[in-house]
Scaffold this active site. Sequence first.
Site, PDB file in Angstrom:
ATOM      1  N   HIS A 185       0.857  -1.173   0.000  1.00  0.00           N
ATOM      2  CA  HIS A 185       0.000   0.000   0.000  1.00  0.00           C
ATOM      3  C   HIS A 185       0.896   1.227   0.000  1.00  0.00           C
ATOM      4  CE1 HIS A 185      -3.229   2.742   1.142  1.00  0.00           C
ATOM      5  NE2 HIS A 185      -4.036   1.795   0.741  1.00  0.00           N
ATOM      6  N   ASP A 212      -7.940  -5.515   0.232  1.00  0.00           N
ATOM      7  CA  ASP A 212      -8.428  -6.249  -0.939  1.00  0.00           C
ATOM      8  C   ASP A 212      -8.055  -7.719  -0.933  1.00  0.00           C
ATOM      9  OD1 ASP A 212      -9.699  -4.129  -2.246  1.00  0.00           O
ATOM     10  OD2 ASP A 212      -7.731  -3.305  -2.687  1.00  0.00           O
TER      11      ASP A 212
HETATM   12  N1  CMC Z   1       4.083  -7.340  -4.920  1.00  0.00           N
HETATM   13  C1  CMC Z   1       5.408  -7.375  -5.085  1.00  0.00           C
HETATM   14  N2  CMC Z   1       6.225  -6.333  -4.928  1.00  0.00           N
HETATM   15  C2  CMC Z   1       5.648  -5.170  -4.592  1.00  0.00           C
HETATM   16  C3  CMC Z   1       4.265  -5.054  -4.397  1.00  0.00           C
HETATM   17  C4  CMC Z   1       3.470  -6.197  -4.580  1.00  0.00           C
HETATM   18  N3  CMC Z   1       2.150  -6.151  -4.409  1.00  0.00           N
HETATM   19  N4  CMC Z   1       3.959  -3.764  -4.068  1.00  0.00           N
HETATM   20  C5  CMC Z   1       5.123  -3.118  -4.048  1.00  0.00           C
HETATM   21  N5  CMC Z   1       6.142  -3.953  -4.358  1.00  0.00           N
HETATM   22  C6  CMC Z   1       7.585  -3.639  -4.386  1.00  0.00           C
HETATM   23  C7  CMC Z   1       7.946  -2.857  -5.634  1.00  0.00           C
HETATM   24  O1  CMC Z   1       8.342  -3.713  -6.683  1.00  0.00           O
HETATM   25  C8  CMC Z   1       9.075  -2.018  -5.114  1.00  0.00           C
HETATM   26  O2  CMC Z   1      10.234  -2.844  -5.018  1.00  0.00           O
HETATM   27  P1  CMC Z   1      11.697  -2.199  -5.313  1.00  0.00           P
HETATM   28  O3  CMC Z   1      11.908  -1.202  -4.220  1.00  0.00           O
HETATM   29  O4  CMC Z   1      12.623  -3.371  -5.244  1.00  0.00           O
HETATM   30  O5  CMC Z   1      11.613  -1.584  -6.688  1.00  0.00           O
HETATM   31  C9  CMC Z   1       8.670  -1.683  -3.670  1.00  0.00           C
HETATM   32  O6  CMC Z   1       7.826  -2.773  -3.271  1.00  0.00           O
HETATM   33  C10 CMC Z   1       7.899  -0.368  -3.543  1.00  0.00           C
HETATM   34  O7  CMC Z   1       6.805  -0.406  -4.432  1.00  0.00           O
HETATM   35  P2  CMC Z   1       6.135   0.865  -5.121  1.00  0.00           P
HETATM   36  O8  CMC Z   1       5.500   0.436  -6.399  1.00  0.00           O
HETATM   37  O9  CMC Z   1       7.102   2.002  -5.163  1.00  0.00           O
HETATM   38  O10 CMC Z   1       5.029   1.211  -4.065  1.00  0.00           O
HETATM   39  P3  CMC Z   1       3.784   2.141  -4.317  1.00  0.00           P
HETATM   40  O11 CMC Z   1       3.519   2.841  -3.032  1.00  0.00           O
HETATM   41  O12 CMC Z   1       3.958   2.999  -5.518  1.00  0.00           O
HETATM   42  O13 CMC Z   1       2.634   1.091  -4.650  1.00  0.00           O
HETATM   43  C11 CMC Z   1       0.679  -0.217  -4.613  1.00  0.00           C
HETATM   44  C12 CMC Z   1       1.530   0.820  -3.871  1.00  0.00           C
HETATM   45  C13 CMC Z   1      -0.620  -0.459  -3.810  1.00  0.00           C
HETATM   46  C14 CMC Z   1       0.265   0.355  -5.993  1.00  0.00           C
HETATM   47  C15 CMC Z   1       1.498  -1.523  -4.778  1.00  0.00           C
HETATM   48  O14 CMC Z   1       1.887  -2.017  -3.521  1.00  0.00           O
HETATM   49  C16 CMC Z   1       0.743  -2.588  -5.581  1.00  0.00           C
HETATM   50  O15 CMC Z   1       0.770  -2.564  -6.823  1.00  0.00           O
HETATM   51  N6  CMC Z   1       0.058  -3.554  -4.855  1.00  0.00           N
HETATM   52  C17 CMC Z   1      -0.729  -4.552  -5.533  1.00  0.00           C
HETATM   53  C18 CMC Z   1      -2.065  -3.943  -5.925  1.00  0.00           C
HETATM   54  C19 CMC Z   1      -2.978  -3.764  -4.739  1.00  0.00           C
HETATM   55  O16 CMC Z   1      -3.160  -4.659  -3.931  1.00  0.00           O
HETATM   56  N7  CMC Z   1      -3.593  -2.538  -4.678  1.00  0.00           N
HETATM   57  C20 CMC Z   1      -4.592  -2.232  -3.647  1.00  0.00           C
HETATM   58  C21 CMC Z   1      -4.189  -1.130  -2.780  1.00  0.00           C
HETATM   59  S1  CMC Z   1      -5.268  -1.017  -1.363  1.00  0.00           S
HETATM   60  C22 CMC Z   1      -6.759  -0.470  -1.973  1.00  0.00           C
HETATM   61  C23 CMC Z   1      -6.857   0.998  -1.982  1.00  0.00           C
HETATM   62  O17 CMC Z   1      -6.737   1.639  -0.912  1.00  0.00           O
HETATM   63  O18 CMC Z   1      -7.135   1.523  -3.091  1.00  0.00           O
END
Ligand code: CMC
Length: 434
Positions: free
Chosen positions: A310, A368
Amino acid sequence: MDAKTNQKTATLTADGKSAQFPVKSGTIGPDVIDISKLYAQTGMFTYDPGFTSTGSCESKITYIDGDEGVLLYRGYPIEQLAEKGDFLETCYLLLYGELPTDAQKKDFDYRVTHHTMVHEQMARFFQAFRRDAHPMAIMVASVGALAAFYHDSTDINDPHQRMVASMRMIAKVPTLAAMAYKYTVGQPFVYPKNALGFAENFLQMCFAVPCEEFKINPVMAEALDKIFILHADHEQNASTSTVRIAGSSGANPFACIAAGIACLWGPAHGGANEAALAMLAEIGTVDKIPEFIEKVKDKNSNVRLMGFGHRVYKNYDPRAKIMQQMCHKVLKETGHQNDPLLEVALELEKIALHDPYFVERKLYPNVDFYSGITLKAMGFPTSMFTVLFAVARTVGWISQWSEMIEDPQQKIGRPRQLYTGATRRDYMPLSSRK
Ligand code: CMC
């Protein structure tokens, strides 16, 4: 600290020039540096793709402490609201800032209940969709179309019209959502029933058919009500920011909420529970989990563990804990407690909570992860998951939209950019281009 005003300040030095900026404090949470005069003082903009360090507004509605896993609506912990309250009470709280008295609650419930019907012409509007239309596509269109039916509540400068539009949306979005479902399964629309509670009514509008008596299962109604509470608001997330930006131009509230629904549709936001369930089905059995985890860790694979991670929570999402309990209760009630998807989910959660890849990146299950399994067990198809999220979040969007309209500091949302395209060049006639 500014000695004259006694106000905290931050100093930025760039290109040998220094400029001072006021630091503002909220009631809880990190201070913010007010950089609204940055361009005027330095000729520079800030650069923050994804707004990871940028506060866009002042708000009194929802507070999240992502490190501690805390979520408060108007100061009340989500756990207490989900355990002791109901969804309409949460709506009142988000909209008006305080929990209602008994009389206020009765009046509010009555007003929402008596706004649930939609204009009968709406039914004809639905006929224009292909019968296999995704219900979120219908939601974006039909909620936007409400503006064409309710001209008497689109003047955003009139507090009474704003209130009427708010009530209409909280009450009618569930009706449209149920109609979107009925349309895609080819069943007749079911009218709302005023004697039923909010979640009960939604269940009967979705699952009742004219040819037989529909009995509401209280466990399902309770679970749905809690799902709505958990999803009612979540501070300045992507869809809420979309609603605020759309509203900042003076657009009518129905159009703004339609914009929020469009944003929510994406798999990184509201579409994540659908994606999480698809992922569990793809894994299929517990023995396939290690192979899947390896794919997730492989940077070239582009595979993510859906329902994990998240932007704000770097701890267990407090909503996920409540959702996990609800999930078990619903599966027990529906006789799905041995569902292989649940087995995969539990094992996946166990492994991910101990695997250094997830631990180091503070990737915990989000709401989720369990909501998809719960909704599936309740009988909703995956295409309806994000629709249910939209039903719940409507009150959050409306509350945030109202707060924005009433904020004297409100301005049209207009971010700046770092331009990296071509510099000025002259137009070449087609004949001289190579
Ligand atoms: N699985 C594997 N690796 C992950 C995941 C994941 N679900 N989420 C983040 N990472 C890794 C990412 O690859 C990165 O690694 P590195 O530092 O080695 O490059 C690190 O963790 C940081 O990730 P980020 O993409 O910079 O984090 P973010 O804050 O931009 O992304 C997120 C947040 C929710 C978009 C992401 O965690 C994700 O895509 N999760 C899966 C989709 C999901 O479950 N979304 C629902 C969110 S909750 C509902 C809501 O409130 O809307």
